[in-house]
Design a protein around this motif. Sequence first.
Motif, PDB file in Angstrom:
ATOM      1  N   VAL A   3      18.461 -27.486   0.622  1.00 17.84           N
ATOM      2  CA  VAL A   3      17.410 -27.561  -0.391  1.00 17.84           C
ATOM      3  C   VAL A   3      17.247 -29.004  -0.860  1.00 17.84           C
ATOM      4  N   CYS A  32      21.795 -24.019  -6.711  1.00 21.77           N
ATOM      5  CA  CYS A  32      21.246 -23.781  -5.373  1.00 21.77           C
ATOM      6  C   CYS A  32      22.354 -23.356  -4.408  1.00 21.77           C
ATOM      7  N   ASP A  58       7.448 -23.285   4.844  1.00 14.44           N
ATOM      8  CA  ASP A  58       7.390 -22.454   3.633  1.00 14.44           C
ATOM      9  C   ASP A  58       7.633 -20.994   3.985  1.00 14.44           C
ATOM     10  N   LEU A 113       9.616 -24.868  -1.640  1.00  9.83           N
ATOM     11  CA  LEU A 113      10.634 -24.010  -2.239  1.00  9.83           C
ATOM     12  C   LEU A 113      10.617 -24.105  -3.762  1.00  9.83           C
ATOM     13  N   ASP A 161       7.527 -22.323  -5.102  1.00 14.87           N
ATOM     14  CA  ASP A 161       7.742 -20.876  -5.083  1.00 14.87           C
ATOM     15  C   ASP A 161       8.667 -20.437  -6.216  1.00 14.87           C
ATOM     16  N   THR A 201      14.024 -17.120  -4.797  1.00 16.27           N
ATOM     17  CA  THR A 201      13.343 -17.952  -3.795  1.00 16.27           C
ATOM     18  C   THR A 201      14.300 -18.382  -2.691  1.00 16.27           C
ATOM     19  N   ILE A 202      15.468 -18.843  -3.041  1.00 17.36           N
ATOM     20  CA  ILE A 202      16.448 -19.262  -2.036  1.00 17.36           C
ATOM     21  C   ILE A 202      16.826 -18.092  -1.141  1.00 17.36           C
ATOM     22  N   TYR A 212      14.044 -17.544   1.343  1.00 22.74           N
ATOM     23  CA  TYR A 212      14.040 -18.524   2.430  1.00 22.74           C
ATOM     24  C   TYR A 212      15.171 -18.236   3.420  1.00 22.74           C
TER      25      TYR A 212
END
Length: 240
Positions: A8, A34, A196, A219, A222, A231-232, A235
Amino acid sequence: MSQAKLSVNINKIATLRNSRGGNNPNLVKTALDCERFGAQGITVHPRPDERHIRYQDVFDLKDKIQTEFNIEGNCEEEKFVELVLKNKPAQVTLVPDVLGQITSNHGWDTIKHQNYLQDIIAKFREQNIRVSIFVDANVEMIEAAKTTGTDRIELYTEAYAKQFENNREKAILPYIAAAHKANELGIGINAGHDLDLHNLHYFAQNIPGLLEVSIGHALIVDALYLGLENTIQRYLYQLK
């Protein structure tokens, strides 16, 4: 085939912090969150004007990061080289930016700059820092990248992202060819820029040997709607 890692890029968190002064949002806490939410790496891209990541941020993060720390930037800037050598991250990603550039928009000409890249890459590798160089999806540039001594390439994916909605099969073809050449030459493959939640899965499924994607802007955007943890996780799901 193992799943590609998600690194990230937290530049946009630093931009938000700098816009108001102080330390809110806290960059180090965000990076650690994160990691806690599943990211396997943290990327920063300091620039000379320190408009987002500050040089001190790199030192602060290096002491705390538990996953892979990736510092990317322009190795033609002496201060950047010193910063990397002092912090010794897991990986340095070399990007051919120019002063004042808003965002990276092209890869290295590995033919024209071959001798320079050989010298600077050797300097980092002597300190046991893995090196990745930013390149376009061009087989000739991949072939020349091999002679530089780099460990990995990072495929610049803006062209793929721009064409994805109109013709994803056509958009991915140069990247597949580039990946096959990199695999043939024994060069590791990273990727980043404009990936994305819409285009990441297709890219990851079609690029053989993809090791890592570095994603920041999309990211964080989002996360404004979905929350950072959610979000993480989304992904990471796209990379399965």
